[in-house]
Design a protein around this motif. Structure first.
Motif, PDB file in Angstrom:
ATOM      1  N   MET A   1       0.836  -1.197   0.000  1.00  0.00           N
ATOM      2  CA  MET A   1       0.000   0.000   0.000  1.00  0.00           C
ATOM      3  C   MET A   1       0.875   1.253   0.000  1.00  0.00           C
ATOM      4  SD  MET A   1      -2.925   1.194   2.754  1.00  0.00           S
ATOM      5  CE  MET A   1      -3.866  -0.312   2.537  1.00  0.00           C
ATOM      6  N   SER A   2       0.543   2.215  -0.837  1.00  0.00           N
ATOM      7  CA  SER A   2       1.322   3.449  -0.894  1.00  0.00           C
ATOM      8  C   SER A   2       1.097   4.286   0.362  1.00  0.00           C
ATOM      9  CB  SER A   2       0.916   4.266  -2.118  1.00  0.00           C
ATOM     10  OG  SER A   2      -0.398   4.783  -1.958  1.00  0.00           O
ATOM     11  N   ALA A   3       2.017   5.217   0.599  1.00  0.00           N
ATOM     12  CA  ALA A   3       1.885   6.103   1.755  1.00  0.00           C
ATOM     13  C   ALA A   3       0.582   6.913   1.669  1.00  0.00           C
ATOM     14  CB  ALA A   3       3.091   7.037   1.834  1.00  0.00           C
ATOM     15  N   LYS A   4       0.238   7.329   0.469  1.00  0.00           N
ATOM     16  CA  LYS A   4      -0.981   8.123   0.286  1.00  0.00           C
ATOM     17  C   LYS A   4      -2.225   7.308   0.641  1.00  0.00           C
ATOM     18  CE  LYS A   4      -3.441  11.039  -3.045  1.00  0.00           C
ATOM     19  NZ  LYS A   4      -3.406  11.647  -4.399  1.00  0.00           N
ATOM     20  N   ASN A   5      -2.296   6.070   0.156  1.00  0.00           N
ATOM     21  CA  ASN A   5      -3.458   5.231   0.450  1.00  0.00           C
ATOM     22  C   ASN A   5      -3.536   4.884   1.931  1.00  0.00           C
ATOM     23  OD1 ASN A   5      -4.407   5.193  -2.158  1.00  0.00           O
ATOM     24  ND2 ASN A   5      -3.343   3.295  -2.717  1.00  0.00           N
ATOM     25  N   LYS A   6      -2.360   4.662   2.528  1.00  0.00           N
ATOM     26  CA  LYS A   6      -2.332   4.359   3.955  1.00  0.00           C
ATOM     27  C   LYS A   6      -2.821   5.555   4.763  1.00  0.00           C
ATOM     28  CE  LYS A   6       0.443   1.307   5.655  1.00  0.00           C
ATOM     29  NZ  LYS A   6       1.592   0.502   6.130  1.00  0.00           N
ATOM     30  N   LEU A   7      -2.452   6.750   4.340  1.00  0.00           N
ATOM     31  CA  LEU A   7      -2.908   7.969   5.017  1.00  0.00           C
ATOM     32  C   LEU A   7      -4.419   8.135   4.877  1.00  0.00           C
ATOM     33  CD1 LEU A   7      -2.343  10.624   6.500  1.00  0.00           C
ATOM     34  CD2 LEU A   7      -1.681  11.644   4.305  1.00  0.00           C
ATOM     35  N   LYS A   8      -4.919   7.917   3.674  1.00  0.00           N
ATOM     36  CA  LYS A   8      -6.358   8.092   3.434  1.00  0.00           C
ATOM     37  C   LYS A   8      -7.189   7.063   4.196  1.00  0.00           C
ATOM     38  CE  LYS A   8      -9.734   8.408  -0.344  1.00  0.00           C
ATOM     39  NZ  LYS A   8     -10.232   9.742   0.028  1.00  0.00           N
ATOM     40  N   THR A   9      -6.808   5.788   4.089  1.00  0.00           N
ATOM     41  CA  THR A   9      -7.596   4.748   4.754  1.00  0.00           C
ATOM     42  C   THR A   9      -7.413   4.782   6.274  1.00  0.00           C
ATOM     43  OG1 THR A   9      -5.820   3.127   4.425  1.00  0.00           O
ATOM     44  CG2 THR A   9      -7.537   3.227   2.745  1.00  0.00           C
ATOM     45  N   GLY A  10      -6.202   5.116   6.727  1.00  0.00           N
ATOM     46  CA  GLY A  10      -5.961   5.227   8.161  1.00  0.00           C
ATOM     47  C   GLY A  10      -6.769   6.351   8.781  1.00  0.00           C
ATOM     48  N   ALA A  11      -6.845   7.472   8.073  1.00  0.00           N
ATOM     49  CA  ALA A  11      -7.653   8.585   8.556  1.00  0.00           C
ATOM     50  C   ALA A  11      -9.130   8.196   8.611  1.00  0.00           C
ATOM     51  CB  ALA A  11      -7.456   9.805   7.649  1.00  0.00           C
ATOM     52  N   GLN A  12      -9.586   7.452   7.615  1.00  0.00           N
ATOM     53  CA  GLN A  12     -10.979   6.995   7.618  1.00  0.00           C
ATOM     54  C   GLN A  12     -11.261   6.117   8.828  1.00  0.00           C
ATOM     55  OE1 GLN A  12     -11.173   5.240   3.693  1.00  0.00           O
ATOM     56  NE2 GLN A  12     -12.025   7.105   2.768  1.00  0.00           N
ATOM     57  N   GLU A  13     -10.301   5.263   9.193  1.00  0.00           N
ATOM     58  CA  GLU A  13     -10.468   4.425  10.390  1.00  0.00           C
ATOM     59  C   GLU A  13     -10.574   5.269  11.659  1.00  0.00           C
ATOM     60  OE1 GLU A  13      -7.968   0.988  10.952  1.00  0.00           O
ATOM     61  OE2 GLU A  13      -7.672   0.772   8.786  1.00  0.00           O
ATOM     62  N   LEU A  14      -9.968   6.460  11.626  1.00  0.00           N
ATOM     63  CA  LEU A  14     -10.056   7.376  12.761  1.00  0.00           C
ATOM     64  C   LEU A  14     -11.286   8.285  12.673  1.00  0.00           C
ATOM     65  CD1 LEU A  14      -6.289   8.417  12.986  1.00  0.00           C
ATOM     66  CD2 LEU A  14      -7.541   7.013  14.646  1.00  0.00           C
ATOM     67  N   GLY A  15     -12.086   8.077  11.622  1.00  0.00           N
ATOM     68  CA  GLY A  15     -13.318   8.853  11.475  1.00  0.00           C
ATOM     69  C   GLY A  15     -13.169  10.127  10.678  1.00  0.00           C
ATOM     70  N   LEU A  16     -12.080  10.242   9.923  1.00  0.00           N
ATOM     71  CA  LEU A  16     -11.816  11.460   9.149  1.00  0.00           C
ATOM     72  C   LEU A  16     -11.758  11.136   7.664  1.00  0.00           C
ATOM     73  CD1 LEU A  16      -8.910  12.804  11.354  1.00  0.00           C
ATOM     74  CD2 LEU A  16     -11.164  13.844  11.192  1.00  0.00           C
ATOM     75  N   ASP A  17     -12.494  11.867   6.884  1.00  0.00           N
ATOM     76  CA  ASP A  17     -12.465  11.699   5.434  1.00  0.00           C
ATOM     77  C   ASP A  17     -11.665  12.860   4.854  1.00  0.00           C
ATOM     78  OD1 ASP A  17     -12.898  10.696   2.947  1.00  0.00           O
ATOM     79  OD2 ASP A  17     -14.972  11.387   2.776  1.00  0.00           O
ATOM     80  N   LEU A  18     -10.372  12.643   4.648  1.00  0.00           N
ATOM     81  CA  LEU A  18      -9.502  13.715   4.181  1.00  0.00           C
ATOM     82  C   LEU A  18      -9.795  14.056   2.721  1.00  0.00           C
ATOM     83  CD1 LEU A  18      -6.052  12.634   5.704  1.00  0.00           C
ATOM     84  CD2 LEU A  18      -7.735  14.219   6.666  1.00  0.00           C
ATOM     85  N   SER A  19      -9.819  15.353   2.421  1.00  0.00           N
ATOM     86  CA  SER A  19     -10.012  15.797   1.042  1.00  0.00           C
ATOM     87  C   SER A  19      -8.719  15.588   0.252  1.00  0.00           C
ATOM     88  CB  SER A  19     -10.392  17.279   1.015  1.00  0.00           C
ATOM     89  OG  SER A  19      -9.290  18.075   1.441  1.00  0.00           O
ATOM     90  N   LYS A  20      -8.834  15.661  -1.064  1.00  0.00           N
ATOM     91  CA  LYS A  20      -7.645  15.530  -1.913  1.00  0.00           C
ATOM     92  C   LYS A  20      -6.635  16.618  -1.569  1.00  0.00           C
ATOM     93  CE  LYS A  20      -6.059  15.370  -6.715  1.00  0.00           C
ATOM     94  NZ  LYS A  20      -4.957  16.335  -6.484  1.00  0.00           N
ATOM     95  N   GLU A  21      -7.129  17.818  -1.326  1.00  0.00           N
ATOM     96  CA  GLU A  21      -6.230  18.930  -0.991  1.00  0.00           C
ATOM     97  C   GLU A  21      -5.486  18.661   0.324  1.00  0.00           C
ATOM     98  OE1 GLU A  21      -6.300  23.803  -0.331  1.00  0.00           O
ATOM     99  OE2 GLU A  21      -8.168  22.645  -0.228  1.00  0.00           O
ATOM    100  N   GLN A  22      -6.201  18.162   1.325  1.00  0.00           N
ATOM    101  CA  GLN A  22      -5.560  17.867   2.606  1.00  0.00           C
ATOM    102  C   GLN A  22      -4.514  16.764   2.459  1.00  0.00           C
ATOM    103  OE1 GLN A  22      -9.175  17.064   4.754  1.00  0.00           O
ATOM    104  NE2 GLN A  22      -9.194  19.065   5.750  1.00  0.00           N
ATOM    105  N   LEU A  23      -4.841  15.731   1.698  1.00  0.00           N
ATOM    106  CA  LEU A  23      -3.884  14.657   1.449  1.00  0.00           C
ATOM    107  C   LEU A  23      -2.634  15.181   0.746  1.00  0.00           C
ATOM    108  CD1 LEU A  23      -6.309  11.827   0.252  1.00  0.00           C
ATOM    109  CD2 LEU A  23      -4.792  11.680   2.235  1.00  0.00           C
ATOM    110  N   ASP A  24      -2.841  16.020  -0.261  1.00  0.00           N
ATOM    111  CA  ASP A  24      -1.707  16.565  -1.015  1.00  0.00           C
ATOM    112  C   ASP A  24      -0.811  17.422  -0.126  1.00  0.00           C
ATOM    113  OD1 ASP A  24      -2.557  15.300  -3.308  1.00  0.00           O
ATOM    114  OD2 ASP A  24      -3.515  17.072  -4.182  1.00  0.00           O
TER     115      ASP A  24
END
Length: 240
Positions: free
Chosen positions: A1-24
């Motif tokens: 899993m890429s760092a980006k995908n890990k950040l996105k899915t990990g944040a979702q597990e914490l209850g946060l849906d990060l926007s593309k801008e926030q991820l970038d």
């Protein structure tokens, strides 16, 4: 899993849906961190996926107890390379954030990183100094809704650094590991002297990590008396 995908899915597990801008922005922050880390020692963690878990997701886990509308005044004590404070600023751009560290090179990094990330510099204060000194400064003493800190010192010492900054009714939240319960017990005398009271010891299920993590939430129930914080170095040498 890429760092980006890990950040996105990990944040979702914490209850946060990060926007593309926030991820970038977070990934750009990581690039800046790794570049600077080659010149000065900011963090022992350099692997992108480890940075995502142990710095970014760990910082975001604070939001499980930190109730932000977005414009609160927050001080991050011993922020180092900006964790958790700068990560929270990326999620809440209107947060009025103070980043405090005793190492000037780290403060210089934070200022440059915030500039490169195009964050609102009018709402970020970069402080180089000791918490014991600044906790007596009228511009900072009991002026903050929240003080936050991660892996700075044992809780009784850390509370003397942090609670003088917090206004009555505000909170100090400490990110701690497996010894959190013992630290709370050992720090009751210190909290009583400093005007604080533990209101929550919240376990954190950090994605992609099996370490025991806790958030200790301390409410400021009365003003800190003028004798605290003591002179720089004293809290560590003679803990309450």
């Amino acid at each position: 899993m890429s760092a980006k995908n890990k950040l996105k899915t990990g944040a979702q597990e914490l209850g946060l849906d990060l926007s593309k801008e926030q991820l970038d922005i977070l990934l750009e922050y990581m690039d800046i961190l790794r570049e600077w880390n080659q010149k000065i020692n900011l963090t022992a963690i350099d692997d992108p996926e480890e940075i995502v878990v142990k710095h970014f997701l760990d910082s975001l886990s604070l939001l499980q107890t930190l109730d932000l509308s977005g414009e609160e005044r927050v001080i991050d004590i011993g922020t180092g390379a900006g964790f958790p404070g700068l990560v929270l600023k990326i999620i809440y751009p209107n947060l009025r954030l103070t980043l405090l560290d005793s190492v000037k090179k780290k403060v210089n990094f934070l200022r440059q990183a915030a500039y490169q990330l195009d964050l609102d510099l009018d709402t970020i204060e970069f402080l180089h100094g000791r918490a014991e000194d600044l906790g007596r400064n009228r511009q900072h003493r009991e002026q903050y809704d929240y003080a936050i800190a991660r892996a700075v010192a044992y809780l009784n010492i850390l509370s003397e650094y942090a609670l003088p900054f917090v206004k009555e009714g505000g909170q100090f939240i400490a990110q701690k590991g497996e010894n959190a319960k013992k630290e709370v017990v050992d720090s009751q005398v210190a909290l009583e002297k400093l005007g604080g009271e533990t209101i929550n010891l919240a376990p954190v299920d950090l994605p992609y990590n099996d370490d025991d993590r806790y958030l200790i939430v301390i409410e400021k129930i009365m003003a800190t008396t003028s004798q605290y914080p003591r002179r720089a170095g004293t809290p560590k040498k003679k803990p309450l």
